[in-house]
Design a protein around this motif. Structure first.
Motif, PDB file in Angstrom:
ATOM      1  N   VAL A   1       0.824  -1.339  -0.151  1.00  0.00           N
ATOM      2  CA  VAL A   1       0.033  -0.117  -0.006  1.00  0.00           C
ATOM      3  C   VAL A   1       0.822   1.331  -0.142  1.00  0.00           C
ATOM      4  O   VAL A   1       1.892   1.281   0.867  1.00  0.00           O
ATOM      5  CB  VAL A   1      -0.929  -0.133   1.237  1.00  0.00           C
ATOM      6  CG1 VAL A   1      -1.884   1.418   1.269  1.00  0.00           C
ATOM      7  CG2 VAL A   1      -1.828  -1.153   1.277  1.00  0.00           C
ATOM      8  N   LEU A   2       0.423   2.069  -0.971  1.00  0.00           N
ATOM      9  CA  LEU A   2       1.356   3.424  -0.923  1.00  0.00           C
ATOM     10  C   LEU A   2       0.443   4.337   0.076  1.00  0.00           C
ATOM     11  O   LEU A   2      -0.893   4.418  -0.407  1.00  0.00           O
ATOM     12  CB  LEU A   2       1.291   3.909  -2.443  1.00  0.00           C
ATOM     13  CG  LEU A   2       1.773   5.359  -2.599  1.00  0.00           C
ATOM     14  CD1 LEU A   2       3.298   5.652  -2.042  1.00  0.00           C
ATOM     15  CD2 LEU A   2       1.900   6.033  -3.890  1.00  0.00           C
ATOM     16  N   GLN A   3       0.958   5.082   1.000  1.00  0.00           N
ATOM     17  CA  GLN A   3       0.191   5.829   1.809  1.00  0.00           C
ATOM     18  C   GLN A   3       0.975   7.368   1.865  1.00  0.00           C
ATOM     19  O   GLN A   3       2.144   7.582   1.938  1.00  0.00           O
ATOM     20  CB  GLN A   3       0.560   5.510   3.463  1.00  0.00           C
ATOM     21  CG  GLN A   3      -0.134   4.183   3.628  1.00  0.00           C
ATOM     22  CD  GLN A   3       0.043   3.732   5.287  1.00  0.00           C
ATOM     23  OE1 GLN A   3       0.945   4.214   5.756  1.00  0.00           O
ATOM     24  NE2 GLN A   3      -0.982   3.045   5.713  1.00  0.00           N
TER      25      GLN A   3
ATOM     26  N   ASN B   1      -4.750   5.762   1.070  1.00  0.00           N
ATOM     27  CA  ASN B   1      -3.958   4.809   0.640  1.00  0.00           C
ATOM     28  C   ASN B   1      -4.504   4.381  -0.700  1.00  0.00           C
ATOM     29  O   ASN B   1      -5.495   4.116  -0.899  1.00  0.00           O
ATOM     30  CB  ASN B   1      -4.359   3.653   1.797  1.00  0.00           C
ATOM     31  CG  ASN B   1      -4.155   3.986   3.133  1.00  0.00           C
ATOM     32  OD1 ASN B   1      -2.925   3.993   3.483  1.00  0.00           O
ATOM     33  ND2 ASN B   1      -5.095   4.139   4.187  1.00  0.00           N
ATOM     34  N   ILE B   2      -3.340   3.810  -1.539  1.00  0.00           N
ATOM     35  CA  ILE B   2      -3.496   3.293  -2.771  1.00  0.00           C
ATOM     36  C   ILE B   2      -2.811   1.838  -2.738  1.00  0.00           C
ATOM     37  O   ILE B   2      -1.710   1.681  -2.544  1.00  0.00           O
ATOM     38  CB  ILE B   2      -2.595   4.418  -3.740  1.00  0.00           C
ATOM     39  CG1 ILE B   2      -3.039   5.547  -3.480  1.00  0.00           C
ATOM     40  CG2 ILE B   2      -2.503   3.623  -5.166  1.00  0.00           C
ATOM     41  CD1 ILE B   2      -2.293   6.590  -4.109  1.00  0.00           C
TER      42      ILE B   2
ATOM     43  N   GLU C   1       8.207  10.678  -8.964  1.00  0.00           N
ATOM     44  CA  GLU C   1       6.850  10.272  -9.149  1.00  0.00           C
ATOM     45  C   GLU C   1       5.896  10.531  -8.087  1.00  0.00           C
ATOM     46  O   GLU C   1       4.700  11.039  -8.257  1.00  0.00           O
ATOM     47  CB  GLU C   1       6.760   9.023  -9.829  1.00  0.00           C
ATOM     48  CG  GLU C   1       7.420   8.727 -11.066  1.00  0.00           C
ATOM     49  CD  GLU C   1       7.411   7.011 -11.402  1.00  0.00           C
ATOM     50  OE1 GLU C   1       7.145   6.889 -12.580  1.00  0.00           O
ATOM     51  OE2 GLU C   1       7.639   6.319 -10.519  1.00  0.00           O
ATOM     52  N   VAL C   2       6.161  10.170  -7.023  1.00  0.00           N
ATOM     53  CA  VAL C   2       5.460  10.499  -5.640  1.00  0.00           C
ATOM     54  C   VAL C   2       5.123  12.013  -5.283  1.00  0.00           C
ATOM     55  O   VAL C   2       4.128  12.361  -5.062  1.00  0.00           O
ATOM     56  CB  VAL C   2       5.942   9.466  -4.556  1.00  0.00           C
ATOM     57  CG1 VAL C   2       5.274   9.873  -3.082  1.00  0.00           C
ATOM     58  CG2 VAL C   2       5.744   8.136  -4.597  1.00  0.00           C
TER      59      VAL C   2
ATOM     60  N   ARG D   1       5.049   6.868   2.013  1.00  0.00           N
ATOM     61  CA  ARG D   1       5.859   5.479   2.538  1.00  0.00           C
ATOM     62  C   ARG D   1       4.828   4.250   1.700  1.00  0.00           C
ATOM     63  O   ARG D   1       3.655   4.425   1.329  1.00  0.00           O
ATOM     64  CB  ARG D   1       5.742   5.286   3.911  1.00  0.00           C
ATOM     65  CG  ARG D   1       4.565   5.120   4.436  1.00  0.00           C
ATOM     66  CD  ARG D   1       4.660   4.933   5.858  1.00  0.00           C
ATOM     67  NE  ARG D   1       3.411   4.648   6.573  1.00  0.00           N
ATOM     68  CZ  ARG D   1       3.311   4.575   7.886  1.00  0.00           C
ATOM     69  NH1 ARG D   1       4.479   4.512   8.739  1.00  0.00           N
ATOM     70  NH2 ARG D   1       2.072   4.429   8.469  1.00  0.00           N
ATOM     71  N   ILE D   2       5.796   3.151   1.390  1.00  0.00           N
ATOM     72  CA  ILE D   2       5.170   2.145   0.924  1.00  0.00           C
ATOM     73  C   ILE D   2       5.028   1.012   2.075  1.00  0.00           C
ATOM     74  O   ILE D   2       6.108   0.802   2.625  1.00  0.00           O
ATOM     75  CB  ILE D   2       5.805   1.602  -0.488  1.00  0.00           C
ATOM     76  CG1 ILE D   2       5.505   2.542  -1.457  1.00  0.00           C
ATOM     77  CG2 ILE D   2       5.538   0.059  -0.575  1.00  0.00           C
ATOM     78  CD1 ILE D   2       6.454   2.274  -2.649  1.00  0.00           C
ATOM     79  N   VAL D   3       4.047   0.605   2.462  1.00  0.00           N
ATOM     80  CA  VAL D   3       3.850  -0.526   3.458  1.00  0.00           C
ATOM     81  C   VAL D   3       3.497  -1.809   2.944  1.00  0.00           C
ATOM     82  O   VAL D   3       2.882  -2.053   1.952  1.00  0.00           O
ATOM     83  CB  VAL D   3       2.720   0.147   4.400  1.00  0.00           C
ATOM     84  CG1 VAL D   3       2.488  -1.108   5.482  1.00  0.00           C
ATOM     85  CG2 VAL D   3       2.821   1.277   4.905  1.00  0.00           C
TER      86      VAL D   3
END
Length: 73
Positions: free
Chosen positions: A4-6, A20-21, A32-33, A60-62
């Motif tokens: 998940v990208l937060q 959340n993505i 990009e982020v 962050r990426i979780v």
């Protein structure tokens, strides 16, 4: 492994909001982020009680491991 990208934004009132993505594309770059977050800010997409979420607070990426459990009916 689920990812998940937060993306977390803040506003002048001190509130935060996290988007959340699920399943972000592999090899996502900082540029990009940052660009995506800036687009959200530039579009004034989100606000709370009149305060726009216009500050990039964190990204962050979780990763999480999910194991489904079969249920018996």
């Amino acid at each position: 492994m689920a990812q998940v990208l937060q993306l977390t934004f803040a506003n002048a009132a001190g509130s935060t909001m996290t988007i959340n993505i699920n399943d972000p594309k592999p090899n996502l770059t900082e540029a990009e982020v940052n660009a995506a977050m800036q687009t959200i800010i530039d579009q004034a997409a989100f606000s709370k009680e009149g305060f726009l979420f216009n500050v990039k607070k964190s990204a962050r990426i979780v990763e999480r491991h999910v194991t489904a459990i079969d249920l018996i009916n």
